[in-house]
Design a protein around this motif. Sequence first.
Motif, PDB file in Angstrom:
ATOM      1  N   GLU A   1      -9.100 -17.055  -0.856  1.00  0.00           N
ATOM      2  CA  GLU A   1      -9.415 -15.721  -0.341  1.00  0.00           C
ATOM      3  C   GLU A   1     -10.585 -15.107  -1.076  1.00  0.00           C
ATOM      4  O   GLU A   1     -11.499 -14.543  -0.476  1.00  0.00           O
ATOM      5  CB  GLU A   1      -8.184 -14.822  -0.463  1.00  0.00           C
ATOM      6  CG  GLU A   1      -8.353 -13.449   0.148  1.00  0.00           C
ATOM      7  CD  GLU A   1      -7.070 -12.653   0.123  1.00  0.00           C
ATOM      8  OE1 GLU A   1      -6.764 -12.070  -0.943  1.00  0.00           O
ATOM      9  OE2 GLU A   1      -6.365 -12.631   1.146  1.00  0.00           O
ATOM     10  N   HIS A   2     -10.574 -15.190  -2.406  1.00  0.00           N
ATOM     11  CA  HIS A   2     -11.705 -14.703  -3.186  1.00  0.00           C
ATOM     12  C   HIS A   2     -11.698 -15.341  -4.568  1.00  0.00           C
ATOM     13  O   HIS A   2     -10.719 -15.995  -4.953  1.00  0.00           O
ATOM     14  CB  HIS A   2     -11.707 -13.171  -3.295  1.00  0.00           C
ATOM     15  CG  HIS A   2     -10.584 -12.615  -4.111  1.00  0.00           C
ATOM     16  ND1 HIS A   2      -9.348 -12.301  -3.570  1.00  0.00           N
ATOM     17  CD2 HIS A   2     -10.488 -12.304  -5.437  1.00  0.00           C
ATOM     18  CE1 HIS A   2      -8.560 -11.819  -4.511  1.00  0.00           C
ATOM     19  NE2 HIS A   2      -9.213 -11.825  -5.656  1.00  0.00           N
ATOM     20  N   ALA A   3     -12.789 -15.146  -5.290  1.00  0.00           N
ATOM     21  CA  ALA A   3     -12.928 -15.739  -6.616  1.00  0.00           C
ATOM     22  C   ALA A   3     -13.376 -14.685  -7.606  1.00  0.00           C
ATOM     23  O   ALA A   3     -13.998 -13.679  -7.239  1.00  0.00           O
ATOM     24  CB  ALA A   3     -13.926 -16.891  -6.591  1.00  0.00           C
ATOM     25  N   SER A   4     -13.032 -14.920  -8.861  1.00  0.00           N
ATOM     26  CA  SER A   4     -13.430 -14.027  -9.949  1.00  0.00           C
ATOM     27  C   SER A   4     -14.110 -14.838 -11.035  1.00  0.00           C
ATOM     28  O   SER A   4     -13.672 -15.938 -11.365  1.00  0.00           O
ATOM     29  CB  SER A   4     -12.202 -13.306 -10.526  1.00  0.00           C
ATOM     30  OG  SER A   4     -12.508 -12.669 -11.761  1.00  0.00           O
ATOM     31  N   GLY A   5     -15.185 -14.285 -11.587  1.00  0.00           N
ATOM     32  CA  GLY A   5     -15.892 -14.948 -12.681  1.00  0.00           C
ATOM     33  C   GLY A   5     -15.850 -14.138 -13.957  1.00  0.00           C
ATOM     34  O   GLY A   5     -16.730 -14.262 -14.805  1.00  0.00           O
ATOM     35  N   VAL A   6     -14.808 -13.325 -14.119  1.00  0.00           N
ATOM     36  CA  VAL A   6     -14.698 -12.467 -15.298  1.00  0.00           C
ATOM     37  C   VAL A   6     -14.631 -13.286 -16.590  1.00  0.00           C
ATOM     38  O   VAL A   6     -15.257 -12.947 -17.593  1.00  0.00           O
ATOM     39  CB  VAL A   6     -13.456 -11.549 -15.183  1.00  0.00           C
ATOM     40  CG1 VAL A   6     -13.183 -10.827 -16.499  1.00  0.00           C
ATOM     41  CG2 VAL A   6     -13.659 -10.530 -14.073  1.00  0.00           C
ATOM     42  N   ASP A   7     -13.860 -14.357 -16.549  1.00  0.00           N
ATOM     43  CA  ASP A   7     -13.701 -15.229 -17.723  1.00  0.00           C
ATOM     44  C   ASP A   7     -13.350 -16.612 -17.201  1.00  0.00           C
ATOM     45  O   ASP A   7     -12.189 -16.920 -16.970  1.00  0.00           O
ATOM     46  CB  ASP A   7     -12.593 -14.691 -18.637  1.00  0.00           C
ATOM     47  CG  ASP A   7     -12.462 -15.461 -19.950  1.00  0.00           C
ATOM     48  OD1 ASP A   7     -13.141 -16.491 -20.104  1.00  0.00           O
ATOM     49  OD2 ASP A   7     -11.681 -15.040 -20.820  1.00  0.00           O
ATOM     50  N   GLY A   8     -14.356 -17.456 -16.990  1.00  0.00           N
ATOM     51  CA  GLY A   8     -14.142 -18.720 -16.318  1.00  0.00           C
ATOM     52  C   GLY A   8     -14.247 -18.535 -14.814  1.00  0.00           C
ATOM     53  O   GLY A   8     -14.939 -17.644 -14.320  1.00  0.00           O
ATOM     54  N   VAL A   9     -13.545 -19.371 -14.049  1.00  0.00           N
ATOM     55  CA  VAL A   9     -13.546 -19.278 -12.590  1.00  0.00           C
ATOM     56  C   VAL A   9     -12.097 -19.184 -12.129  1.00  0.00           C
ATOM     57  O   VAL A   9     -11.286 -20.065 -12.397  1.00  0.00           O
ATOM     58  CB  VAL A   9     -14.220 -20.504 -11.940  1.00  0.00           C
ATOM     59  CG1 VAL A   9     -14.148 -20.401 -10.417  1.00  0.00           C
ATOM     60  CG2 VAL A   9     -15.670 -20.627 -12.396  1.00  0.00           C
ATOM     61  N   LYS A  10     -11.767 -18.089 -11.434  1.00  0.00           N
ATOM     62  CA  LYS A  10     -10.415 -17.864 -10.933  1.00  0.00           C
ATOM     63  C   LYS A  10     -10.454 -17.864  -9.418  1.00  0.00           C
ATOM     64  O   LYS A  10     -11.201 -17.085  -8.803  1.00  0.00           O
ATOM     65  CB  LYS A  10      -9.868 -16.531 -11.448  1.00  0.00           C
ATOM     66  CG  LYS A  10      -8.409 -16.264 -11.077  1.00  0.00           C
ATOM     67  CD  LYS A  10      -7.920 -14.981 -11.735  1.00  0.00           C
ATOM     68  CE  LYS A  10      -6.447 -14.722 -11.480  1.00  0.00           C
ATOM     69  NZ  LYS A  10      -5.986 -13.492 -12.163  1.00  0.00           N
ATOM     70  N   LEU A  11      -9.664 -18.746  -8.796  1.00  0.00           N
ATOM     71  CA  LEU A  11      -9.584 -18.850  -7.349  1.00  0.00           C
ATOM     72  C   LEU A  11      -8.267 -18.253  -6.883  1.00  0.00           C
ATOM     73  O   LEU A  11      -7.189 -18.759  -7.225  1.00  0.00           O
ATOM     74  CB  LEU A  11      -9.684 -20.316  -6.925  1.00  0.00           C
ATOM     75  CG  LEU A  11     -10.918 -21.087  -7.436  1.00  0.00           C
ATOM     76  CD1 LEU A  11     -10.824 -22.551  -7.041  1.00  0.00           C
ATOM     77  CD2 LEU A  11     -12.199 -20.453  -6.922  1.00  0.00           C
TER      78      LEU A  11
END
Length: 472
Positions: A413-423
């Motif tokens: 649905e979405h990804a986060s790059g706050v600390d690493g890569v979160k799917l």
Amino acid sequence: MGNEDPGTREPITFGTDGWRAPLSTFTSERVRMVGQAVATYLEDRQPGAVAIGYDAREHSRGFAEDLASVLTANGRDVVLSDRDCPTPALAWTVASGDFAGGLVVTASHNPPSYNGVKFVPADGAPAVATVTDELERQLKPPRETGDAPGSHRERDLRGPYIDHVADFLGEEFGIDVALDGLTVAYDAMHGSGRGVTDEVLARAGATVSRRRCERVPDFGGTAPEPTPENASGLVDEVTAGGADIGFVNDGDSDRVGIVTTERGFLDPNVVLALVYDFLLEYGDGDVVRTVPTSSLVDRIAAANGRSVHETAVGFKWVAEAMGDHDVLAGGEESGGYGVTAHLRNKDGVLVALIAAAAHVEQPLDERIDELFDTYGEIRQGRRSVDCPDEEKTAVLDALEGDRPDRLAGTAVEHASGVDGVKLVLEDGTWVLVRPSGTEPKLRIYAEATADARVTELLDAGKAIVDPLVDTQ
């Protein structure tokens, strides 16, 4: 990269929560260099005295005196704790008083063969990277004497802090903390929480059964980390019916573990959800969590019309977000939690009292059942993939540049790059890939509502990471 001590060539670096090192390199000479760096940093920035605390380790008091001597030689007044004290007590002392900052000598939950130093700025929050980077640049041999040396006095830093914590929930939230009839088992792990956390609970009316509440400088030979294995005696006592609830602090009491009669040692992710959900009964505000921390609090926040602020791993980032937004509480996956109105720092003493108050209102096991019934259960897992430190960034960049559209049969649905890569997947589950801060490895985290699904997600995450590591 931190400056190096010419005598040892070992770098002094400030990680996510201060400088920590084995006693073979954590020497008086190098501690004094840190004291000089703090004195230099504060010189043109902040007036006022510096408060200094220390944990229960064998040499911590001596290292604290080293820091005090350097600061007074630089003309700075020093207030030194008269006994080892919790890190949150030192941080609250700084934040609530007229101090330029504070220092605490502690290696927190690290083994007894380690020690460390944390610098606490005037607001009582953990020092952010811009501050610690400047401290590293200022490392140099200390000034031995000054034209106007500062004063040096000792003070009880625990008593006023205990008074504040005992009154805080009533004054800030209107919570009547009456623990009469509650039996609490408390494990200090021989650390600085002894005579503090147990005193706060007893003052509220609880009958407290104390475990490892004597000062033992080597913590009995184990790391003072609040884990199920390290607190097995506490778990046995509570689950056998010897107490209604149990608490364990780490060596400097900024973290807390909670034990219930039915579940034993609680998942730290669940503790953050419990604390936030309970405080929402009396207050209002957003919540902050680190990237690997469970999204259970996201569901609680959404149901109450509030937002979640996701940060990198490390409580300094949680504390920064607590200051930037309208936040009620914040926490991390390793058992550190903070309440903004009290202190933008983690505090294992206050959170023990909050949990006890919540338990009296409704047993924590029942609260957890209701949270899971309402928002769904959580299960988490983690794996590691070997990856040289110099290749971690390239692997994560490659993953970010070619993120999969689906993972383990479900759309991303979405990804986060706050600390690493979160799917984050359509079904609310997620996979996170981030670098280890201490080992040449990448960590793969996953969260779902069932263990089997967690395994699927971890397998899928590893399947996309392995080829990227092999190509670097």
